[in-house]
Enzyme design. Structure first.
Site, PDB file in Angstrom:
ATOM      1  CE1 TYR A  56      -3.146  -2.840  -0.188  1.00 10.15           C
ATOM      2  CE2 TYR A  56      -4.173  -2.014   1.796  1.00 10.15           C
ATOM      3  CZ  TYR A  56      -4.157  -2.883   0.730  1.00 10.15           C
ATOM      4  OH  TYR A  56      -5.170  -3.809   0.595  1.00 10.15           O
TER       5      TYR A  56
ATOM      6  CE  LYS B 143       1.860 -17.786   0.340  1.00 12.00           C
ATOM      7  NZ  LYS B 143       0.911 -18.903   0.520  1.00 12.00           N
TER       8      LYS B 143
ATOM      9  CG  ASP C 277      -1.772 -19.955   2.378  1.00 16.24           C
ATOM     10  OD1 ASP C 277      -0.983 -19.535   3.231  1.00 16.24           O
ATOM     11  OD2 ASP C 277      -1.433 -20.783   1.519  1.00 16.24           O
TER      12      ASP C 277
ATOM     13  CG  ASP D  83      -7.498  -3.741   3.340  1.00 15.12           C
ATOM     14  OD1 ASP D  83      -8.541  -3.567   3.989  1.00 15.12           O
ATOM     15  OD2 ASP D  83      -7.304  -3.251   2.224  1.00 15.12           O
TER      16      ASP D  83
ATOM     17  CG  ASP E  23     -13.039  -5.872   5.266  1.00 18.28           C
ATOM     18  OD1 ASP E  23     -12.559  -5.126   6.140  1.00 18.28           O
ATOM     19  OD2 ASP E  23     -13.678  -5.444   4.287  1.00 18.28           O
TER      20      ASP E  23
END
Ligand code: ATP
Length: 331
Positions: A126, A171, A204, A228, A232
């Site tokens: 970002y 990751k 994941d 992010d 959610d």
């Protein structure tokens, strides 16, 4: 003179409905504050050519905390447009995005969930450094040791005030340089803390575990984009965006906001659920050291969610006004 000075930024869309509602609730709670109203967002950009005027910086800098409504993120960004909240996070070094997910009495919520996602708020993908070379698009991801240390320390401190459990989500198996630096820096920091139950999880798997067994988690820390998305997802476990709040916290400033966006599909219709913004105000009260007021407001929200009236996103029929009045009545 009021005890606290608070900047209020409605922003875009339903921000114009949920911020005034939250302010009335704070008044009914007895929160002793003077408010400074300021502008930011896409609507302001369309009218004035900037998403964040100087007066907004002054408001943020000259108050004890900011309560932010909602900002539109247009997919087709007009030239010169800068997302207001992302910009404020960068400008004020609000490196920690804190998103609590707690079971509340709403239909379909997973039971006994009480976790916090701590998202690094200033780096990763970002940083918005994208380029197009012919048919090839490239985006940079930026991770620094300093920012990883800061977010690691923040998450560790938070975990120690809760159930002393920290999960570093990453990751690094695929991106050993960037994700590896984040993971290793935080592990080095966190290992220094006695009594911390420290774990790691590949992102994941974390997504699956959050859906299968969210009760296993206390505090999770991760880079910007993973945070992010997973926050959610976590919000969806306990009732959705209408009740999900977050804090953007740095060493000097704090901006508190709902997780949802400006909801253009319902903006202006008087049906937005103001709970997420009210719960952002709860986080703001905690940040300001008003623990008693925060607990009182949090309890009132739980009671109203249980007893009704409920807004439409939670299966009820109440509009913003009816819900806000009922919450004020409860206080
Ligand atoms: P933006 O471009 O501002 O991000 P969006 O529509 O992509 O807007 P959200 O604003 O987060 O994203 O909205 C996602 C969905 O959730 C929409 O259908 C919206 O109506 C609903 N929603 C979001 N916030 C609320 C709320 N406070 N009360 C009721 N519904 C909400």
């Amino acid at each position: 003179m009021a005890k606290h000075r608070i900047a209020l930024i409605e922003g875009d869309g339903i921000g114009h409905e949920v911020i005034p509602a939250a302010r009335r609730v704070l008044d009914a709670l007895g929160f002793d504050a003077e408010y400074v109203e300021a502008h930011a967002g896409y609507e302001y950009f369309l009218d004035h050519g900037t998403s964040t005027p100087d007066a907004t910086y002054e408001a943020v800098e000259n108050t004890h905390a900011t309560l932010f409504g909602a900002a539109t993120s247009p997919t087709d960004k007009p030239k010169g447009f800068q997302g207001a909240i992302r910009h404020l996070r960068q400008k004020y070094g609000l490196y920690a995005n804190v998103r609590p997910t707690k079971t509340r009495p709403v239909p379909g919520a997973f039971q006994n969930v009480d976790l916090v996602i701590v998202r690094e708020n200033t780096q990763g993908l970002y940083v918005e450094q994208e380029r197009l070379y012919g048919d090839t698009a490239i985006a940079d991801t930026v991770i620094t040791r300093g920012a990883s240390q800061a977010i690691g320390q923040f998450a560790t401190r938070l975990a120690m005030t809760r159930r002393q459990q920290l999960t570093v989500v990453h990751k690094a198996n695929v991106l050993p340089v960037t994700q590896g630096l984040f993971l290793n820096t935080i592990m080095d920091e966190a290992r220094l803390i006695d009594g911390l139950n420290l774990g790691t999880m590949i992102v994941d798997n974390a997504a699956m575990q959050l859906v299968r067994n969210p009760q296993q988690f206390d505090v999770l820390v991760m880079t910007n984009m993973f945070g992010d998305i997973l926050s959610d997802l976590a919000a969806g476990l306990v009732g959705g965006l209408g009740i999900a709040a977050s804090g953007n916290i740095g060493d000097q400033f704090g901006i508190f906001e709902s997780v949802h966006g400006s909801a253009p599909d319902i903006a202006g219709k008087g049906v937005a659920n103001p709970t997420a913004t009210v719960l952002a105000a709860v986080l703001m009260l905690q940040h300001l050291g008003e623990a008693e007021l925060a607990a009182k407001l949090d309890n009132a929200v739980n009671r109203i969610l249980e007893e009704g009236p409920r807004t439409r996103d939670l299966g009820g029929t109440a509009g913003t006004e009816e819900f806000t009045r009922a919450l004020i009545g409860m206080l």
